[in-house]
Design a protein around this motif. Structure first.
Motif, mmCIF file in Angstrom:
data_model
loop_
_atom_site.group_PDB
_atom_site.id
_atom_site.type_symbol
_atom_site.label_atom_id
_atom_site.label_comp_id
_atom_site.label_asym_id
_atom_site.label_seq_id
_atom_site.Cartn_x
_atom_site.Cartn_y
_atom_site.Cartn_z
ATOM 1 N N LEU A 126 6.839 -10.064 -13.974
ATOM 2 C CA LEU A 126 6.344 -9.074 -13.004
ATOM 3 C C LEU A 126 4.990 -8.498 -13.403
ATOM 4 O O LEU A 126 4.314 -7.882 -12.576
ATOM 5 C CB LEU A 126 7.357 -7.941 -12.851
ATOM 6 C CG LEU A 126 8.755 -8.354 -12.369
ATOM 7 C CD1 LEU A 126 9.691 -7.153 -12.358
ATOM 8 C CD2 LEU A 126 8.689 -8.980 -10.980
ATOM 9 N N ARG A 127 4.600 -8.713 -14.650
ATOM 10 C CA ARG A 127 3.313 -8.186 -15.100
ATOM 11 C C ARG A 127 2.140 -8.905 -14.454
ATOM 12 O O ARG A 127 1.005 -8.423 -14.476
ATOM 13 C CB ARG A 127 3.216 -8.295 -16.621
ATOM 14 C CG ARG A 127 4.191 -7.407 -17.362
ATOM 15 C CD ARG A 127 4.182 -7.667 -18.841
ATOM 16 N NE ARG A 127 4.686 -9.001 -19.157
ATOM 17 C CZ ARG A 127 4.900 -9.478 -20.383
ATOM 18 N NH1 ARG A 127 4.628 -8.682 -21.432
ATOM 19 N NH2 ARG A 127 5.364 -10.696 -20.587
ATOM 20 N N THR A 128 2.411 -10.084 -13.879
ATOM 21 C CA THR A 128 1.334 -10.858 -13.241
ATOM 22 C C THR A 128 1.186 -10.533 -11.747
ATOM 23 O O THR A 128 0.307 -11.080 -11.084
ATOM 24 C CB THR A 128 1.602 -12.357 -13.399
ATOM 25 O OG1 THR A 128 2.843 -12.690 -12.735
ATOM 26 C CG2 THR A 128 1.701 -12.734 -14.878
ATOM 27 N N ALA A 129 2.066 -9.685 -11.231
ATOM 28 C CA ALA A 129 1.997 -9.330 -9.803
ATOM 29 C C ALA A 129 0.727 -8.529 -9.513
ATOM 30 O O ALA A 129 0.178 -7.854 -10.394
ATOM 31 C CB ALA A 129 3.229 -8.531 -9.403
ATOM 32 N N LYS A 130 0.285 -8.621 -8.292
ATOM 33 C CA LYS A 130 -0.924 -7.917 -7.875
ATOM 34 C C LYS A 130 -0.562 -6.746 -6.963
ATOM 35 O O LYS A 130 0.122 -6.924 -5.955
ATOM 36 C CB LYS A 130 -1.867 -8.871 -7.122
ATOM 37 C CG LYS A 130 -2.298 -10.089 -7.935
ATOM 38 C CD LYS A 130 -3.161 -9.678 -9.123
ATOM 39 C CE LYS A 130 -3.654 -10.902 -9.896
ATOM 40 N NZ LYS A 130 -4.467 -10.535 -11.088
ATOM 41 N N LYS A 131 -1.004 -5.578 -7.335
ATOM 42 C CA LYS A 131 -0.820 -4.385 -6.503
ATOM 43 C C LYS A 131 -2.154 -3.659 -6.380
ATOM 44 O O LYS A 131 -2.958 -3.623 -7.313
ATOM 45 C CB LYS A 131 0.215 -3.442 -7.126
ATOM 46 C CG LYS A 131 1.637 -4.007 -7.175
ATOM 47 C CD LYS A 131 2.223 -4.205 -5.801
ATOM 48 C CE LYS A 131 2.555 -2.904 -5.126
ATOM 49 N NZ LYS A 131 3.219 -3.093 -3.819
ATOM 50 N N GLU A 132 -2.382 -3.068 -5.212
ATOM 51 C CA GLU A 132 -3.655 -2.399 -4.959
ATOM 52 C C GLU A 132 -3.734 -1.060 -5.673
ATOM 53 O O GLU A 132 -2.721 -0.455 -6.022
ATOM 54 C CB GLU A 132 -3.870 -2.208 -3.460
ATOM 55 C CG GLU A 132 -2.929 -1.221 -2.796
ATOM 56 C CD GLU A 132 -1.614 -1.857 -2.345
ATOM 57 O OE1 GLU A 132 -0.902 -1.205 -1.561
ATOM 58 O OE2 GLU A 132 -1.305 -2.980 -2.798
ATOM 59 N N ARG A 133 -4.950 -0.639 -5.915
ATOM 60 C CA ARG A 133 -5.188 0.670 -6.521
ATOM 61 C C ARG A 133 -5.295 1.735 -5.429
ATOM 62 O O ARG A 133 -5.703 1.457 -4.303
ATOM 63 C CB ARG A 133 -6.488 0.653 -7.342
ATOM 64 C CG ARG A 133 -6.519 -0.368 -8.466
ATOM 65 C CD ARG A 133 -5.481 -0.047 -9.521
ATOM 66 N NE ARG A 133 -5.461 -1.026 -10.611
ATOM 67 C CZ ARG A 133 -5.846 -0.762 -11.836
ATOM 68 N NH1 ARG A 133 -6.260 0.450 -12.158
ATOM 69 N NH2 ARG A 133 -5.786 -1.693 -12.775
ATOM 70 N N VAL A 134 -4.936 2.945 -5.788
ATOM 71 C CA VAL A 134 -4.972 4.059 -4.844
ATOM 72 C C VAL A 134 -6.406 4.560 -4.702
ATOM 73 O O VAL A 134 -7.091 4.815 -5.703
ATOM 74 C CB VAL A 134 -4.063 5.202 -5.325
ATOM 75 C CG1 VAL A 134 -4.256 6.444 -4.465
ATOM 76 C CG2 VAL A 134 -2.612 4.764 -5.318
ATOM 77 N N ARG A 135 -6.835 4.685 -3.462
ATOM 78 C CA ARG A 135 -8.159 5.246 -3.172
ATOM 79 C C ARG A 135 -7.997 6.257 -2.038
ATOM 80 O O ARG A 135 -7.505 5.916 -0.964
ATOM 81 C CB ARG A 135 -9.151 4.153 -2.784
ATOM 82 C CG ARG A 135 -9.557 3.256 -3.946
ATOM 83 C CD ARG A 135 -10.570 2.199 -3.514
ATOM 84 N NE ARG A 135 -11.056 1.418 -4.645
ATOM 85 C CZ ARG A 135 -10.414 0.378 -5.171
ATOM 86 N NH1 ARG A 135 -9.260 -0.005 -4.648
ATOM 87 N NH2 ARG A 135 -10.929 -0.282 -6.196
ATOM 88 N N VAL A 136 -8.398 7.468 -2.312
ATOM 89 C CA VAL A 136 -8.307 8.534 -1.314
ATOM 90 C C VAL A 136 -9.650 9.251 -1.239
ATOM 91 O O VAL A 136 -10.461 9.180 -2.171
ATOM 92 C CB VAL A 136 -7.184 9.544 -1.652
ATOM 93 C CG1 VAL A 136 -5.823 8.868 -1.644
ATOM 94 C CG2 VAL A 136 -7.437 10.191 -3.000
ATOM 95 N N ASP A 137 -9.872 9.945 -0.139
ATOM 96 C CA ASP A 137 -11.125 10.683 0.030
ATOM 97 C C ASP A 137 -11.137 11.959 -0.808
ATOM 98 O O ASP A 137 -12.175 12.355 -1.322
ATOM 99 C CB ASP A 137 -11.326 11.031 1.513
ATOM 100 C CG ASP A 137 -11.525 9.782 2.367
ATOM 101 O OD1 ASP A 137 -12.023 8.771 1.819
ATOM 102 O OD2 ASP A 137 -11.170 9.825 3.558
ATOM 103 N N ASP A 138 -9.977 12.597 -0.922
ATOM 104 C CA ASP A 138 -9.902 13.856 -1.650
ATOM 105 C C ASP A 138 -9.206 13.634 -2.990
ATOM 106 O O ASP A 138 -8.016 13.907 -3.167
ATOM 107 C CB ASP A 138 -9.130 14.886 -0.811
ATOM 108 C CG ASP A 138 -9.309 16.313 -1.313
ATOM 109 O OD1 ASP A 138 -9.744 16.476 -2.460
ATOM 110 O OD2 ASP A 138 -9.003 17.255 -0.558
#
Length: 574
Positions: A126-138
C-alpha cells in the motif's frame, strides 16, 4: 482491535505497555483514550475532551507517503474528522487499490499490506499507492482546525487565542468536533470524502474560518445553511443548524442557536425593507399569499415568514411597507403574547400601537411612562389601566369586547378609536378583576351611547381585508369563544381560511343569539337572557343556519330576518 474498541476495553495500561514493548507504562495511557464519564459518552483523546460517538472511524486508514517514511499507524488517522494525514497533508487511503476492499484491523499481516489480497496469495504494498495532497485556499484556517486535535501537539500548547473569548472555555476537542460538524453540513454527499465519514478538507477549512470569525462567521454559515435548505425544496420546521447544535455542550448549543437566530432575523429585516421599498406599485403582492405565512398552529412564524420573503424576492414582488411591518410584528412571540393579553386580534393590533395618546388621562399617566426602555406594549397597557376606574360592580354593563362586537358594523378596525376614546376620557370604562382574562373582557362599559359615538369614527380597513383571520380574530369579531368557533368550523358552517375581509362579510350576513341578547340588553331589556331570546326566535319560526349536532341547533341566523323581527328593540349599530 479498533481504536474505539481499545477505548471501551478498559485494559490495564501497564499490561498493554508490556505487550507492546514500550519503554514506559505511561506511553499507552493516551493510546487507550480513557473514559471521562460513567456513561462512556466522553473520552480523553491525548488530553482533549471529545464526544466518543462517531469520533473514530471503524476501519483502517493510512497515508502511503507517511508509511514510506515511518512504518507505524498514527492515532490521527483514526479520527473521523480528518480525511488526510496532518503531517504530509496527503489524503488517507481506506481501500485497497487492487481489490477495492476496505482496510480493516482484523487479520492484518503488515501495516503496509492488504489482508484480503494476502489471504488470496497476493502481496499488495500500500506504500506505493498514489493519493493527492490537500490544497485549500485558506491554509491558516485548516492548520488551526488540525492543531486542535493533532496528537503531536500537546494540549497545553494548543493556541486558542485566535477564537472568541466565549469559545475558549470549551477546549480544543469540543471546538474541533463543532468545526467537523459544520463542515459536514456544507456538503454531506460530496464525492471523494474519505470513507464517507470525513468532511472534505476544503469544507473543513471553510468551517474553521467561520469559527475563527465568530460570531459573524457563524452567522454567515447559518444563513448559508438556511438558504441551501430552502433551495433544496426541503423547508422543514426548524432551523437547519439545530441538529448540529443539539449534540454540543448546552452552553455552546445556546450560543450557536442565538447567533443563528440573530442572523436569520437580521436577514429578515433587511429583506423586508428591500421588498417593501423596491416593489413596483403595479405588482403588489398580498401579505399572505395562499396562507403561506400560516403555521400549523395558525399563527405566523419566523421560519414560514422567511420562506414567504424568499418567494417575494424570487418573484420580484413584495408587500407595501405597512404590510411588511405587520409581517415583522406578527412573527414576534412578544407581539402575539401582548395580543392575547389585551384581547386585540393580531391583524388589528398594529394600528392600535401606532395611535398617539394625547388625552388628559394619558397626560396624567405620564409619570409612570417615564420608565427607561418602556416598550409600546407597556405604554399602552399603563395608559389604559390608568384611564379605567375601579368598580367591581357589573350591574347594567357588559364587557367592552362584547359591546364593540355587537355595535360595530363597519369594515374597519375599531380598536384604535376605542383605545383613543378611553385614554381621552370620551369612553368611560371600569376595570373588573378577572384573573388573567384579556383586557377587553376585564373592562366593563355602561355608556353605550359613547360606544356608538366612538365606533362612528372607525376608519375604512381595506388595508386589513386580505390578512388571515385566525381563531382569535374570528372569536373577537363575532364575540364568541374559540371553542365555539372551532365547533362551527368543524360543522362546516364557518369557513376555516377566512380573511379579515371575508370575516366582516360573514358578520354582516349572519347574527348569533348572543349578539341579539346583548343588543336587547343595551337597549333597556336588561332582564333578557340568551335562553329567553332563543325561545322567542324559535316561536317566531326563524330558520337557523346549519344543522343539528347532538340535539343542539347551530345558533346563527340570517341577520336581516332577526333585525326585522326585533326591529327597534335592538340598539342601533354604528
Amino acid at each position: 482491535m479498533t481504536p474505539e474498541g481499545l477505548t471501551k476495553a478498559n485494559l490495564n495500561a501497564e499490561a498493554l505497555a508490556d505487550l507492546l514493548g514500550t519503554r514506559r507504562p505511561g506511553d499507552t495511557e493516551h493510546l487507550m483514550c480513557p473514559l471521562l464519564d460513567a456513561a462512556g459518552t466522553k473520552i480523553c483523546f491525548f488530553g482533549r475532551e471529545v464526544r466518543a460517538k462517531s469520533f473514530f472511524v471503524s476501519y483502517r486508514r493510512l497515508s502511503p507517503t507517511a508509511l514510506r517514511n515511518s512504518c507505524y499507524q498514527p492515532a490521527a488517522w483514526s479520527v473521523a474528522g480528518l480525511a488526510f494525514d496532518p503531517e504530509s497533508r496527503e489524503m488517507l487511503l481506506d481501500r485497497c487499490p487492487v481489490c477495492d476492499e476496505r482496510l480493516g484491523y482484523e487479520n492484518a499481516v503488515e501495516i503496509w499490506t492488504c489482508a484480503g489480497c494476502y489471504s488470496r496469495g497476493e502481496i499488495v504494498d500500500l506504500r506505493t499507492a498514489k493519493k493527492e495532497r490537500v490544497r485549500v485556499d485558506d491554509e491558516d484556517a485548516l492548520a488551526f482546525a488540525v492543531s486542535l486535535i493533532d496528537p503531536r501537539l500537546p494540549v497545553e500548547q494548543v493556541n486558542l487565542e485566535p477564537v472568541a473569548p466565549e469559545l475558549r472555555m470549551f477546549g480544543p476537542g469540543q471546538l474541533f468536533q463543532l468545526i467537523v460538524g459544520m463542515a459536514r453540513k456544507f456538503s454531506p454527499d460530496r464525492p471523494g470524502r474519505a470513507g464517507g465519514s470525513s468532511p472534505d478538507p476544503k469544507d473543513l477549512a471553510t468551517a474553521s474560518r467561520a469559527m475563527l470569525d465568530w460570531p459573524h462567521g457563524l452567522a454567515e454559515f447559518a444563513e448559508r445553511l438556511r438558504l441551501g435548505m430552502r433551495a433544496a425544496s426541503n423547508p422543514g420546521r426548524y432551523h437547519p443548524i439545530r441538529s448540529l447544535a443539539a449534540s454540543q455542550d448546552p452552553v455552546l448549543r445556546d450560543l450557536i442557536m442565538a447567533t443563528a437566530r440573530n442572523a436569520r432575523d437580521a436577514a429578515l429585516v433587511g429583506n423586508l425593507t428591500l421588498i417593501a421599498k423596491s416593489s413596483r406599485s403595479d405588482r403588489k403582492c398580498t401579505t399572505e399569499p395562499a396562507g403561506s405565512l400560516r403555521t400549523w398552529r395558525g399563527n405566523i412564524g419566523l421560519t414560514s415568514l422567511h420562506y414567504a420573503i424568499d418567494d417575494f424576492l424570487a418573484a420580484g414582488e413584495g408587500p407595501n411597507e405597512h404590510d411588511a411591518a405587520y409581517m415583522t410584528l406578527a412573527c414576534s412571540s412578544e407581539y402575539r403574547a401582548f395580543s392575547d393579553r389585551c384581547g386585540v386580534p393580531m391583524p388589528f393590533l398594529q394600528d392600535v400601537l401606532a395611535i398617539e395618546h394625547t388625552g388628559d388621562d394619558a397626560k396624567a399617566a405620564a409619570p409612570s411612562l417615564s420608565v427607561p426602555k418602556l416598550t409600546p406594549y407597556d405604554r399602552l397597557e399603563r395608559i389604559v389601566r390608568h384611564s379605567a376606574f375601579r368598580d367591581n360592580s357589573t350591574t347594567g354593563g357588559i364587557s367592552l369586547r362584547d359591546a364593540v362586537s355587537a355595535l360595530n358594523r363597519r369594515a374597519g378596525n375599531p380598536w384604535p378609536a376605542v383605545f383613543s376614546a378611553i385614554s381621552e376620557g370620551r369612553l368611560p370604562v371600569c376595570w373588573r378583576n378577572s384573573g388573567n382574562r384579556p383586557w377587553g373582557e376585564c373592562m366593563i362599559v355602561h355608556d353605550f351611547i359613547a360606544v356608538q359615538a366612538t365606533l362612528a369614527s372607525v376608519e375604512d380597513g381595506q388595508h386589513l381585508a386580505k390578512r388571515n383571520a385566525d381563531l382569535r380574530t374570528v372569536a373577537s369579531v363575532l364575540a364568541l369563544s374559540m371553542a365555539k368557533v372551532r365547533s362551527w368550523q368543524n360543522l362546516g358552517e364557518l369557513p376555516r381560511d377566512l380573511t379579515v375581509g371575508g370575516l366582516w362579510s360573514f358578520r354582516e350576513k349572519y347574527m348569533s343569539v348572543g349578539e341579539a341578547q346583548r343588543r336587547l340588553f343595551m337597549n333597556g331589556e336588561t332582564s333578557s337572557t340568551v335562553r329567553m331570546v332563543r325561545r322567542e326566535i324559535d316561536e317566531a319560526e326563524c330558520v337557523p343556519k346549519g344543522r343539528l349536532k347532538r340535539g343542539a341547533v347551530l345558533s346563527l341566523y340570517d341577520r336581516r330576518e332577526l333585525e326585522s323581527h326585533f326591529a327597534t328593540r335592538l340598539i342601533a349599530r354604528s
